[in-house]
Motif scaffolding. Structure first.
Motif, PDB file in Angstrom:
ATOM      1  N   TYR A 258       0.835  -1.192   0.000  1.00  0.00           N
ATOM      2  CA  TYR A 258       0.000   0.000   0.000  1.00  0.00           C
ATOM      3  C   TYR A 258       0.876   1.249   0.000  1.00  0.00           C
ATOM      4  CZ  TYR A 258      -3.286  -3.526   1.685  1.00  0.00           C
ATOM      5  OH  TYR A 258      -4.040  -4.662   1.819  1.00  0.00           O
ATOM      6  N   GLU A 291      -5.781   0.563  -0.950  1.00  0.00           N
ATOM      7  CA  GLU A 291      -6.373  -0.293   0.081  1.00  0.00           C
ATOM      8  C   GLU A 291      -7.884  -0.118   0.104  1.00  0.00           C
ATOM      9  OE1 GLU A 291      -5.593  -1.179   4.821  1.00  0.00           O
ATOM     10  OE2 GLU A 291      -5.561   0.907   4.120  1.00  0.00           O
ATOM     11  N   ILE A 292      -8.580  -1.226   0.364  1.00  0.00           N
ATOM     12  CA  ILE A 292     -10.017  -1.175   0.623  1.00  0.00           C
ATOM     13  C   ILE A 292     -10.231  -1.497   2.092  1.00  0.00           C
ATOM     14  CG2 ILE A 292     -12.284  -2.183   0.149  1.00  0.00           C
ATOM     15  CD1 ILE A 292     -11.320  -2.933  -2.627  1.00  0.00           C
ATOM     16  N   VAL A 455      -8.323   0.359  -6.969  1.00  0.00           N
ATOM     17  CA  VAL A 455      -7.260   0.298  -5.951  1.00  0.00           C
ATOM     18  C   VAL A 455      -5.931  -0.124  -6.574  1.00  0.00           C
ATOM     19  CG1 VAL A 455      -8.766  -0.035  -3.954  1.00  0.00           C
ATOM     20  CG2 VAL A 455      -7.984  -2.016  -5.224  1.00  0.00           C
ATOM     21  N   ALA A 460      -7.760   4.898  -2.862  1.00  0.00           N
ATOM     22  CA  ALA A 460      -8.156   4.336  -1.568  1.00  0.00           C
ATOM     23  C   ALA A 460      -9.680   4.250  -1.540  1.00  0.00           C
ATOM     24  CB  ALA A 460      -7.654   5.216  -0.428  1.00  0.00           C
TER      25      ALA A 460
END
Length: 506
Positions: A258, A291-292, A455, A460
């Motif tokens: 990330y 990132e989720i 993503v 994000a």
């Protein structure tokens, strides 16, 4: 085999340029719970509107046979008088009227030509008992939760001596407890001899409750599945709905490192003066580029309120704490400030807040970023067309053209338009509030695929969802909220539905 209470034979319904139903055949046995399933735009709601008289006799081809008699409904009241009632996803209740007034509206109890309010209240209590709803009949509808409002709608139908009850996505806006209560009520009504047709995209509900399930695809009858023969299971349903097998409804995503924190909240609180309480309290949360994060919790836990407090604070909450974008302390006085900072919010209520239903796809996609298609204060229509066509293609929006009115699209395609509108803003952070509510499994897969691609490009995503499978299937990390507070944070690998529910009910 039960005798059929309903047969719809060779039903064809056309709109200008579109054949919504093509030679559909549909049979429902007396006293059974029959689910009607299919992708958005498959024709389910259109078929039920034909049945209920929304589209009157003469505006379709084919026959409706109810209890052995061919019916020619010219208006909704004709089907109601026959014993058919339909409850739509958008409830037809008057919020400023009482429960008892809503139950008997249009079906008033009179004595000597005068409304008998005492008998109305007494009879409404009887109807409420039938749906297991313990509320004062004098309570205003607006003071009830969605789950209880749904039960009032059913009580209203029962007051008209309904024999066939049609429910269009009845649990779409309900939490898990309210959904289960509703399904149990349908089982009780079945024992009382009332036949139910339920449209639903929630396959687990279909599997748990359906005696039979009919699948529509592209306006045609594909098959009718029988639970007694073991035919109603997820794989068979999905294959017939989408015309192909989807091995994993949550598409795989190769996880990479990330980036930096795109958004961070430190001791963030939002106080609602109208309610006289905090809707979000002492929240510590972050999401990184690529990132989720999933935010799970029951209805009323504060998830949407938290999102709104981040996205420009449109509800005018009293805010405390720090909000950092790319590590820089930031404050937003308006949603436009949040948009300029690279934050976008796809609302859970696409019809009420997210889209302009009377405008076309093109106008909706450009609505949040008119500057992006303007020059010297004038909209460049060619650029607007170019942008809209691009998102129509990339998001797979199924429509005749970008000039099609958004209100005429299926739920899944409306959701894609809403997503396209905010992607055109070019956000670095996308907040998705119930991104797949009320849409079918095929459209869900497509939206999940888009999320993975976003993503991968470094965006994000904060995803709020009431579907635990979705939270577990799409998130990298999960925050669980209850009563406006974060009760826990976990990597997805360490989470399961049981642990999330334990935190959500603290």
């Amino acid at each position: 085999m039960s005798e059929n209470i309903l047969e719809m034979r060779c039903i064809t319904k056309e709109f200008p340029g579109v054949k919504a139903l093509s030679d559909v055949n549909f049979k429902v046995g007396k006293g059974e719970i029959h689910c009607l399933i299919g992708e958005n735009g498959a024709g389910k709601s259109t078929l039920m509107k034909v049945l209920s008289g929304v589209y009157p006799y003469g505006q379709y081809n084919g026959d409706i046979i109810f209890d052995g008699t061919i019916q020619k409904f010219n208006k909704i009241s004709d089907s109601v008088a026959t014993g058919i009632a339909i409850i739509y996803q958008e409830l037809a209740l008057f919020p400023d009227l009482s429960v008892y007034e809503n139950i008997f509206i249009g079906n008033e109890i009179k004595s000597g030509g005068i409304l008998d309010w005492n008998e109305t209240v007494v009879s409404s209590k009887t109807m409420l008992e039938k749906v297991n709803l313990k509320v004062n009949p004098e309570t205003l509808i607006k003071d009830l939760g969605v789950g209880k409002q749904q039960l009032v709608e059913i009580a209203k139908a029962l007051s008209k001596e309904v024999r066939l009850l049609i429910l269009d996505e009845p649990t779409a806006a309900l939490n898990e407890d309210d959904s289960e209560n509703l399904l149990n009520l349908l089982r009780e009504l079945k024992q009382q001899g009332i036949t139910c047709i339920m449209i639903s995209h929630k396959l687990k509900e279909v599997i748990s409750i359906a005696d039979k399930a009919t699948v529509l695809r592209d306006g045609k009858t594909i098959c009718t599945l029988d639970a007694s023969k073991g035919e109603i299971n997820e794989n068979i349903i999905i294959k017939n709905m989408v015309g192909r097998e989807i091995e994993n409804i949550y598409p795989k995503r190769e996880k990479s490192d990330y980036g930096d924190k795109t958004l961070e909240l430190q001791h963030w609180s939002a106080y609602d003066p109208k309610l006289g309480r905090h809707v979000a309290k002492d929240i510590n949360l972050h999401v990184k580029a690529g990132e989720i994060i999933g935010i799970a919790g029951l209805m009323g836990s504060g998830r949407t309120e938290l999102a709104l407090s981040i996205f420009g604070n449109s509800k005018n909450y009293k805010l405390q704490g720090d909000l950092l974008v790319d590590g820089v302390p930031t404050s937003f006085k308006h949603t436009s400030d949040a948009i300029k900072a690279g934050i976008a919010y796809v609302t859970e209520d696409r019809k009420g807040d997210g889209l302009f239903l009377l405008q076309d796809i093109k106008q909706n996609i450009s609505a949040a970023n008119l500057k992006g298609i303007s020059s010297n204060g004038l909209i460049n229509e060619n650029e607007e067309i170019k942008v809209s066509e691009s998102y129509k293609d990339s998001l797979g929006i199924k429509a005749s053209s970008i000039q099609q009115l958004v209100g005429k699209l299926s739920g899944g395609n409306q959701q894609k338009v809403s997503l396209g509108k905010w992607l055109f803003v070019g956000p670095k952070l996308l907040i998705l509030d119930e991104p797949t509510r009320g849409i079918d499994v095929g459209a869900k897969f497509e939206i999940y695929t888009v999320m993975n691609e976003l993503v991968k490009q470094g965006m994000a995503i904060i995803m709020i969802s009431s579907e635990l499978g979705e939270v577990l299937g799409m998130s990298d990390r999960i925050y669980v909220m209850a009563e406006g507070e974060i009760k826990g944070e976990t990597e997805v690998e360490a989470a399961n539905q049981e642990t999330i529910m334990q935190l959500a009910t603290q």
